[in-house]
Scaffold this active site. Sequence first.
Site, PDB file in Angstrom:
ATOM      1  N   LYS A   1      -9.377 -10.298  -4.292  1.00 50.97           N
ATOM      2  CA  LYS A   1     -10.706  -9.399  -4.743  1.00 50.97           C
ATOM      3  C   LYS A   1     -10.136  -8.127  -4.733  1.00 50.97           C
ATOM      4  O   LYS A   1     -10.474  -7.473  -5.697  1.00 50.97           O
ATOM      5  CB  LYS A   1     -11.270  -9.266  -3.194  1.00 50.97           C
ATOM      6  CG  LYS A   1     -12.444 -10.359  -2.639  1.00 50.97           C
ATOM      7  CD  LYS A   1     -12.511 -10.432  -1.187  1.00 50.97           C
ATOM      8  CE  LYS A   1     -12.480 -11.828  -0.631  1.00 50.97           C
ATOM      9  NZ  LYS A   1     -12.150 -11.812   0.758  1.00 50.97           N
TER      10      LYS A   1
ATOM     11  N   LYS B   1      -2.316 -13.672  -9.053  1.00 45.49           N
ATOM     12  CA  LYS B   1      -3.126 -14.377  -7.793  1.00 45.49           C
ATOM     13  C   LYS B   1      -4.384 -13.947  -7.722  1.00 45.49           C
ATOM     14  O   LYS B   1      -4.793 -12.757  -7.801  1.00 45.49           O
ATOM     15  CB  LYS B   1      -2.057 -14.069  -6.651  1.00 45.49           C
ATOM     16  CG  LYS B   1      -2.766 -14.877  -5.343  1.00 45.49           C
ATOM     17  CD  LYS B   1      -2.322 -14.088  -4.108  1.00 45.49           C
ATOM     18  CE  LYS B   1      -3.465 -13.299  -3.431  1.00 45.49           C
ATOM     19  NZ  LYS B   1      -3.188 -12.743  -2.173  1.00 45.49           N
TER      20      LYS B   1
ATOM     21  N   LYS C   1       0.899  -1.231  -0.056  1.00 46.49           N
ATOM     22  CA  LYS C   1       0.020  -0.074   0.062  1.00 46.49           C
ATOM     23  C   LYS C   1       0.830   1.205   0.156  1.00 46.49           C
ATOM     24  O   LYS C   1       0.686   2.292  -0.586  1.00 46.49           O
ATOM     25  CB  LYS C   1      -0.965   0.096   1.184  1.00 46.49           C
ATOM     26  CG  LYS C   1      -2.221   0.679   0.908  1.00 46.49           C
ATOM     27  CD  LYS C   1      -3.213   0.330   1.841  1.00 46.49           C
ATOM     28  CE  LYS C   1      -4.631   0.749   1.615  1.00 46.49           C
ATOM     29  NZ  LYS C   1      -5.600   0.664   2.456  1.00 46.49           N
TER      30      LYS C   1
HETATM   31  P1  TYM Z   1      -7.820 -13.808   3.626  1.00 44.91           P
HETATM   32  O1  TYM Z   1      -9.459 -13.352   4.049  1.00 44.91           O
HETATM   33  O2  TYM Z   1      -7.309 -12.620   2.564  1.00 44.91           O
HETATM   34  O3  TYM Z   1      -7.888 -15.072   2.957  1.00 44.91           O
HETATM   35  C1  TYM Z   1      -8.575 -16.125   3.662  1.00 44.91           C
HETATM   36  C2  TYM Z   1      -7.509 -17.430   3.364  1.00 44.91           C
HETATM   37  O4  TYM Z   1      -7.704 -17.749   1.897  1.00 44.91           O
HETATM   38  C3  TYM Z   1      -6.461 -17.958   1.287  1.00 44.91           C
HETATM   39  N1  TYM Z   1      -6.250 -17.311  -0.086  1.00 44.91           N
HETATM   40  C4  TYM Z   1      -5.755 -18.054  -1.067  1.00 44.91           C
HETATM   41  N2  TYM Z   1      -5.259 -19.133  -1.063  1.00 44.91           N
HETATM   42  C5  TYM Z   1      -4.886 -19.869  -2.293  1.00 44.91           C
HETATM   43  N3  TYM Z   1      -4.601 -18.817  -3.596  1.00 44.91           N
HETATM   44  C6  TYM Z   1      -5.127 -17.590  -3.475  1.00 44.91           C
HETATM   45  N4  TYM Z   1      -5.427 -16.834  -4.626  1.00 44.91           N
HETATM   46  C7  TYM Z   1      -5.773 -17.184  -2.410  1.00 44.91           C
HETATM   47  N5  TYM Z   1      -6.475 -15.893  -1.776  1.00 44.91           N
HETATM   48  C8  TYM Z   1      -6.727 -16.098  -0.613  1.00 44.91           C
HETATM   49  C9  TYM Z   1      -5.569 -17.064   2.203  1.00 44.91           C
HETATM   50  O5  TYM Z   1      -4.071 -17.409   2.130  1.00 44.91           O
HETATM   51  C10 TYM Z   1      -6.221 -17.292   3.561  1.00 44.91           C
HETATM   52  O6  TYM Z   1      -5.941 -18.652   4.085  1.00 44.91           O
HETATM   53  N6  TYM Z   1      -4.960 -12.251   7.346  1.00 44.91           N
HETATM   54  C11 TYM Z   1      -6.167 -13.501   6.869  1.00 44.91           C
HETATM   55  C12 TYM Z   1      -7.196 -13.568   7.956  1.00 44.91           C
HETATM   56  C13 TYM Z   1      -6.789 -14.103   9.141  1.00 44.91           C
HETATM   57  C14 TYM Z   1      -5.967 -15.207   9.789  1.00 44.91           C
HETATM   58  C15 TYM Z   1      -5.933 -14.859  10.977  1.00 44.91           C
HETATM   59  C16 TYM Z   1      -5.742 -16.363   8.976  1.00 44.91           C
HETATM   60  C17 TYM Z   1      -7.008 -13.417  10.371  1.00 44.91           C
HETATM   61  N7  TYM Z   1      -6.314 -13.886  11.445  1.00 44.91           N
HETATM   62  C18 TYM Z   1      -5.229 -15.990  11.655  1.00 44.91           C
HETATM   63  C19 TYM Z   1      -5.080 -17.355   9.902  1.00 44.91           C
HETATM   64  C20 TYM Z   1      -4.720 -17.312  11.119  1.00 44.91           C
HETATM   65  C21 TYM Z   1      -6.378 -12.982   5.792  1.00 44.91           C
HETATM   66  O7  TYM Z   1      -6.286 -11.783   5.063  1.00 44.91           O
HETATM   67  O8  TYM Z   1      -6.940 -14.059   4.931  1.00 44.91           O
END
Ligand code: TYM
Length: 358
Positions: A218, A215, A136
Amino acid sequence: MTADRASGAAPAPATPKPRALSGIQPTGRFHWGNYFGAIRQYIELQPPADGASPGAAAEAYYFIADLHALTTVRDPARLRDLVRAAAIDLVALGLDPERAVLFVQSDVPEVCELTWLLMTVAPMGLLERCHAFKDKKARGLPADAGLFTYPVLMSADILAYDATVVPVGEDQVQHIEVCRDLAGAFNHLYGPVFTLPVPRLVEGGAKVPGTDGLKMSKSYDNTLDVFEDPAAQKKKIMRITTDSRPMEAPKDPETDHLFALYALVAPEEDRLRMAETYRRGGFGYGEVKKALVTAAAEHFAEARARRAALEADSERIEAILAAGATRARARAWDVLDRARRACGIDRSPHRPPPGRTS
Ligand code: TYM
């Protein structure tokens, strides 16, 4: 500074049984990256109803990360709707609230207090190197302290449940490393309070490509959503970018993102046949796209039907989330209590939340 280990801190369990935990942001509807990278692992890891199974965890905690989502969703009504939709989606996709604890992040306030304790051992330089903030900043966009300290809240999410394994996609690995660093720093100062977790990635799903080959995300507007309207999804699929090599040229399926998407949803036999077609050449990408539309519809048909039934039963979802929050808080309370005592924040009575049984 040396640790005062006589401060009443109970030691962390020496060899904890595998305990899975992961979070997912309700910043929009779930896409294939979320499902194939993370959600599918959540389901695989949840403890079986009938006792031990080699691949499963002993306990599993999964939550909807609404506090994290606040760094992007600034509309309260939309956030409420997205949290509810996320819970329905997860259950429809196979998350079983009898076997795993499903809850909303903000229902466990202990996590916010734990975030502060971790913040006091979080080096600025470490957070500055984290990609969400760094990207960002590099794009010249304004970043708030929520985004900057996002990995600390995420660390508290993981540590609050003594999680040992965190199923995620590749983009979250850096954050789990931060979590390990912070837990290590805290333990070094105050004694063995936190359990260090490891990430768990799934082969073929750790980095799901989007419709443009980058990748799936959103923020790149290149997603295929799990419960998308079929006509809208078909349009997106028909517009997937492809290369302009002549139809007769043989192609390598391994380097093509259209094939990668097809491979996620098609049955094994069809996937092998399609790979063979690629290598032979003489086909049009239009055919592959049509096959992808059909395979996607079939892959998610059962979940879609379950989702429709759940959507009509809003009390059930609320009851699942309330029960999940009680169980999650009971666990987080214990860990926070341990951390508070270890660092000397234990003057005032720290009352257990309702439902704490141990
Ligand atoms: P988030 O909400 O962006 O994504 C949720 C999960 O989806 C996986 N993911 C992907 N995996 C493979 N290919 C892709 N293109 C792809 N896009 C998303 C992410 O790796 C994730 O596992 N910070 C985290 C949320 C979070 C979290 C936590 C995760 C908050 N606290 C504690 C684990 C443990 C996040 O933004 O995920």
